[in-house]
Design an enzyme around this catalytic site. Structure first.
Site, PDB file in Angstrom:
ATOM      1  N   GLU A 402       0.834  -1.217   0.000  1.00 44.28           N
ATOM      2  CA  GLU A 402       0.000   0.000   0.000  1.00 44.28           C
ATOM      3  C   GLU A 402       0.859   1.254   0.000  1.00 44.28           C
ATOM      4  OE1 GLU A 402      -3.080   0.119  -0.534  1.00 44.28           O
ATOM      5  OE2 GLU A 402      -3.898  -1.822   0.043  1.00 44.28           O
ATOM      6  N   ARG A 406       0.694   3.805  -3.205  1.00 55.95           N
ATOM      7  CA  ARG A 406       0.092   5.128  -2.968  1.00 55.95           C
ATOM      8  C   ARG A 406       1.149   6.196  -2.758  1.00 55.95           C
ATOM      9  NH1 ARG A 406      -5.621   4.011   0.131  1.00 55.95           N
ATOM     10  NH2 ARG A 406      -5.618   1.758  -0.119  1.00 55.95           N
ATOM     11  N   ASP A 535      -4.540  -9.900  -8.306  1.00 53.64           N
ATOM     12  CA  ASP A 535      -4.802  -8.900  -9.366  1.00 53.64           C
ATOM     13  C   ASP A 535      -3.622  -8.131  -9.954  1.00 53.64           C
ATOM     14  OD1 ASP A 535      -4.545  -7.501  -6.963  1.00 53.64           O
ATOM     15  OD2 ASP A 535      -6.531  -6.608  -6.986  1.00 53.64           O
ATOM     16  N   GLU A 669     -12.115   0.110  -9.979  1.00 55.20           N
ATOM     17  CA  GLU A 669     -11.755  -0.857 -11.035  1.00 55.20           C
ATOM     18  C   GLU A 669     -12.698  -0.861 -12.233  1.00 55.20           C
ATOM     19  OE1 GLU A 669     -11.860  -1.587  -7.758  1.00 55.20           O
ATOM     20  OE2 GLU A 669      -9.703  -1.687  -7.389  1.00 55.20           O
TER      21      GLU A 669
HETATM   22  C1  DMJ Z   1      -6.316   0.461  -5.038  1.00 53.67           C
HETATM   23  O1  DMJ Z   1      -5.586   0.792  -3.921  1.00 53.67           O
HETATM   24  C2  DMJ Z   1      -5.457  -0.175  -6.053  1.00 53.67           C
HETATM   25  O2  DMJ Z   1      -6.115  -0.152  -7.237  1.00 53.67           O
HETATM   26  C3  DMJ Z   1      -5.100  -1.592  -5.720  1.00 53.67           C
HETATM   27  O3  DMJ Z   1      -4.421  -2.249  -6.743  1.00 53.67           O
HETATM   28  C4  DMJ Z   1      -6.304  -2.400  -5.409  1.00 53.67           C
HETATM   29  N1  DMJ Z   1      -7.460  -1.630  -5.354  1.00 53.67           N
HETATM   30  C5  DMJ Z   1      -7.479  -0.419  -4.653  1.00 53.67           C
HETATM   31  C6  DMJ Z   1      -8.793   0.265  -4.907  1.00 53.67           C
HETATM   32  O4  DMJ Z   1      -9.841  -0.594  -5.019  1.00 53.67           O
END
Ligand code: DMJ
Length: 775
Positions: A402, A406, A535, A669
């Site tokens: 995270e 971010r 994902d 998404e």
């Molecule tokens: C985001 O922080 C990023 O897209 C991450 O890959 C997974 N999804 C969240 C938002 O849904």
């Protein structure tokens, strides 16, 4: 991606002590070499007797907090300019320096000095005295101390000169005694080294702590080599070896002690300072590659001119989305400025455990959206906050994934768009802080890291202590850019090693399980998902190839191989004709698709261009089908916003059936996929669907204090979760804005969006070379 954002995850904090590395108190003040030299042999008394020396009481006890009383100036003796004790350490109190007490300058007045509390030779004599006081201490210490009557047997009436001669003789004798003690090797080491460990096979290779130097190490290496070669233990040689080593240690210790004793207090202090400086410099040198950033010419970004769309209706819609951004930002600023996220109902800050004590997630996540939307004042406010307040020295666990997507992503993106050095500096600083996460046997990073202590671990719920595919597999883009900008290859090396580990592993049916144990380097449970836990790993394979200007052919192959396996084993069509991506659990399919999985529509479409021969159209269509399914998941709710997960079993299609899957937390998404599909096909339905989402957000998520997630999208009335996620500003609003912008705003040929929608430019290389490689 995984269990996230709502902060509901409880973590057990079985941390090791953060103080593990703290040195022992008594070693704090003196440089290592000095201690090594002094500890085994030096008797404090000798040091005092010889002049200036660190004052410890016998047995290593240092002087108590109160300084020893100041010594009076010795008449006729060594002219000690300042007889007050000098602290050797900045903090003082532990080690003291006494000056001016030299036996060569002993005078009749000396007893006064001794009585005053200083400890010249006379003061040491009681060590040797008999209870009756008739020994050396009694005879000399007492006699000299009082200067009058002589008690007990012995010379009854010495003249002053005789006394003086006697004193000299005894002084010499005592000096010799102490000298001998001083010269003797440390008996414990002698015993342990020679007697108890004389068998070379039991001998440690080299005692580096003693600073035995190259020769001892060579000898140890020689012994080790002989052992490896199977030579029988040679006792005599080993003894000799040991003795040589001991001799050398002591010679060195002696040399150092002698040198130290010859120095003036000021010189000693200066040496200590120098030594300290050297240690500090060594520490810096370890980090040298990170210290300064090489001058990287800022390349003005391509495609950031923000023209108004020609169509007024589109222009209006775009303006509306900018309004949404203002509402979200202003409320965050008003109620939660500097904190991570906003609680729009409670109108206060929201802290998520994902960022430990790092603050300002919304500020960093929103930076590039502010820039793109030309919210210049807000961008400057954000920059000023970052300059002043963004601090990574936090003693708390963060999620490496995270924080990377971010914070590192957000800072890099802001740098590439604005050219402001502060963002680059902060991004590299943070990148360095994340490096200890890679200290695992395989180099697969931990999920959680305490950035202060550098201690990492994995989520307690993860299969067999595993790291998570979507977490360690979603560092590549940012880390490649960190190396690119800092000139330091370490970041790239770390992520390339992850790939190496993955490529060595056997993949069940060509699929990548979500769990990988960082210690064994082996897969955990065989669960496969293109949604949560998996994902963005796939996303980053594709984008690694694109971001490398299509030169990273290994990533390309890994991506298309993986997609092929996913198509074969996970992608299914419902009886109603909806294509979905199921989850795979040890060969069994769970017919459920997550909101997170909806990003894959955009991914398939984005990768279509590079697909193996004849498959480009197929992948574009696959992207469109996923977009349609995800749109259906929105359309089949009351709020027109999609649930966290929807199912294709039990007679339902694209509907959440479990209560705990019905929430919507402002995720991006689905609109992300609309954005790629719009850019790549210009099919107007994607703008239409995107606008439906805008309306739904306005109708159901907008509140006075910002935007809130919903607990159940099937309810007739909103039940708010009271969190405005930072990714709503970073991703959801950005993708929506781009859908209603012209294609030349951030063209896909020049920019890669990281998984948090932060912008990273394609790193240009020599195309021809790449093409040749591909052939
Ligand atoms: C985001 O922080 C990023 O897209 C991450 O890959 C997974 N999804 C969240 C938002 O849904």
């Amino acid at each position: 991606m995984l269990v996230r954002q709502t902060g509901e995850l409880e973590r057990s904090r079985d941390r090791g002590s953060a103080n593990r590395r703290t040195g022992s108190k008594s070693h704090r003040a003196l440089p290592e070499s000095l201690l090594q030299g002094l500890q085994p042999t030096v008797c404090p008394a000798c040091l005092f007797a010889s002049g200036a020396a660190p004052g410890r009481r016998p047995g290593g006890e240092v002087f108590p907090q109160g300084r020893p009383a100041a010594q009076p100036r010795v008449r006729g003796g060594l002219d000690a300019p300042d007889l007050a004790p000098q602290p050797l350490t900045p903090g003082g109190g532990e080690v003291w320096l006494l000056s001016g007490s030299a036996p060569g300058h002993w005078t009749a007045d000396r007893p006064a000095a001794a009585a005053a509390g200083a400890m010249p030779v006379g003061g040491l004599l009681p060590l040797f005295s008999s209870p009756a006081g008739g020994g050396l201490g009694g005879g000399l210490g007492g006699g000299l101390g009082c200067g009058s009557s002589r008690k007990g047997s012995g010379p009854a009436a010495f003249r002053l000169t005789e006394k003086f001669v006697l004193l000299l003789v005894f002084s010499a004798f005592i000096t010799l005694c102490f000298g001998a003690i001083f010269f003797l090797p440390d008996s414990s080491k002698l015993l342990s080294g020679v007697l108890f460990h004389s068998n070379p096979a039991l001998q440690p290779a080299a005692d580096h702590k003693l600073g035995s130097g190259a020769r001892a190490e060579d000898a140890a290496e020689g012994r080790a080599r002989r052992r490896e070669e199977g030579a029988p233990g040679d006792l005599a040689a080993a003894l000799e070896d040991n003795l040589a080593r001991i001799r050398e240690n002591h010679e060195r210790a002696l040399r150092e002690a002698k040198e130290t004793l010859q120095k003036l207090p000021e010189e000693i202090q200066r040496d200590i300072l120098l030594e300290k400086e050297k240690v500090a410099q060594d520490q810096l040198r370890d980090k040298a590659p990170f210290r300064g950033l090489p001058r990287v010419e800022f390349v003005p970004p391509i495609g950031v001119e923000n023209r108004e769309p020609a169509d007024p209706a589109i222009c209006e819609k775009r303006a509306k989305i900018k309004e949404m951004m203002k509402h979200a930002w202003n409320n965050y600023k008003h109620y939660a400025w500097g904190l991570n996220e906003l609680k729009p109902i409670s109108k206060e800050g929201h802290s998520s455990s994902l960022f430990g004590n790092i603050k300002g997630a919304t500020i960093v996540d929103a930076l590039d959206t502010l820039f793109i939307m030309e919210m210049k004042n807000e961008f400057q406010e954000a920059k000023a906050w970052i300059e002043k307040n963004l601090d990574f020295n936090v003693n708390a666990e963060i999620s490496v994934f995270e924080v990377n997507i971010r914070f590192v992503g957000g800072l890099l993106s802001a740098y590439y768009l604005s050219g402001e050095e502060i963002f680059l500096k902060k991004a590299v600083e943070l990148g360095i802080k994340l490096l200890p996460a890679f200290h695992t046997p395989s180099g697969i990073p931990w999920a959680l890291l305490n950035m202060k202590s550098g201690i990492g671990r994995n989520w307690p719920w993860a299969s067999g202590g595993s790291s998570i595919l979507a977490e360690f597999g979603t560092l590549h883009l940012e880390f490649m850019h960190l190396s690119h900008l800092s000139g330091n290859p370490i970041f790239a090396e770390k992520v390339m090693n992850i790939r190496k580990v993955l490529n060595k592993l056997e993949k069940p049916e060509g699929l990548y399980p979500n769990y990988l144990n960082p210690s064994s380097g082996q897969w955990g449970q065989h669960h496969v998902s293109v949604g949560g836990l998996g994902d963005s790993f796939y996303e980053y394979l594709l984008k690694a190839w694109l971001m490398s200007d299509k030169t990273d052919l290994e990533a390309k192959k890994m991506y298309f191989d993986a997609v092929q396996a996913i198509e074969t084993h996970l992608i299914r069509k419902s009886s109603g004709g909806l294509t979905y991506i199921a989850e795979w659990k040890g060969g069994l399919l769970e017919h459920k698709m997550g909101h997170l999985t909806c990003f894959a529509g955009g991914m398939f479409a984005l990768g279509a261009d590079g697909a193996p021969k004849g498959l480009a159209q197929h992948y574009l269509e696959l992207g469109a089908e996923i977009a349609r399914t995800c749109h259906e998941s929105y359309n089949r709710t009351f709020m027109k916003l999609g649930p966290e997960a929807f199912r294709f079993d039990g007679g339902v299609e694209a509907i959440a059936t479990r209560q705990n899957e019905k929430y919507y937390i402002l995720r991006p998404e689905v609109v992300e996929t609309y954005m790629y599909m719009w850019r790549l096909t210009h099919d107007p339905k994607y703008r239409k669907w995107a606008w439906e989402a805008v309306e739904a957000l306005e109708n159901h998520c907008k509140v006075n204090g910002g935007y809130s997630g919903l607990r159940d999208v099937y309810l007739l009335r909103e039940s708010y979760d009271d969190v405005q996620q930072s990714f709503f500003l970073a991703e959801t609003l950005k993708y929506l804005y781009l859908i209603f912008s012209d294609d030349d705003l951030l063209p896909l040929e020049h920019w890669i969006f990281n998984t948090e929608a932060h912008l990273l430019p394609i790193i240009r290389t020599d195309k021809k070379e790449a093409e040749l490689k591909e052939k």
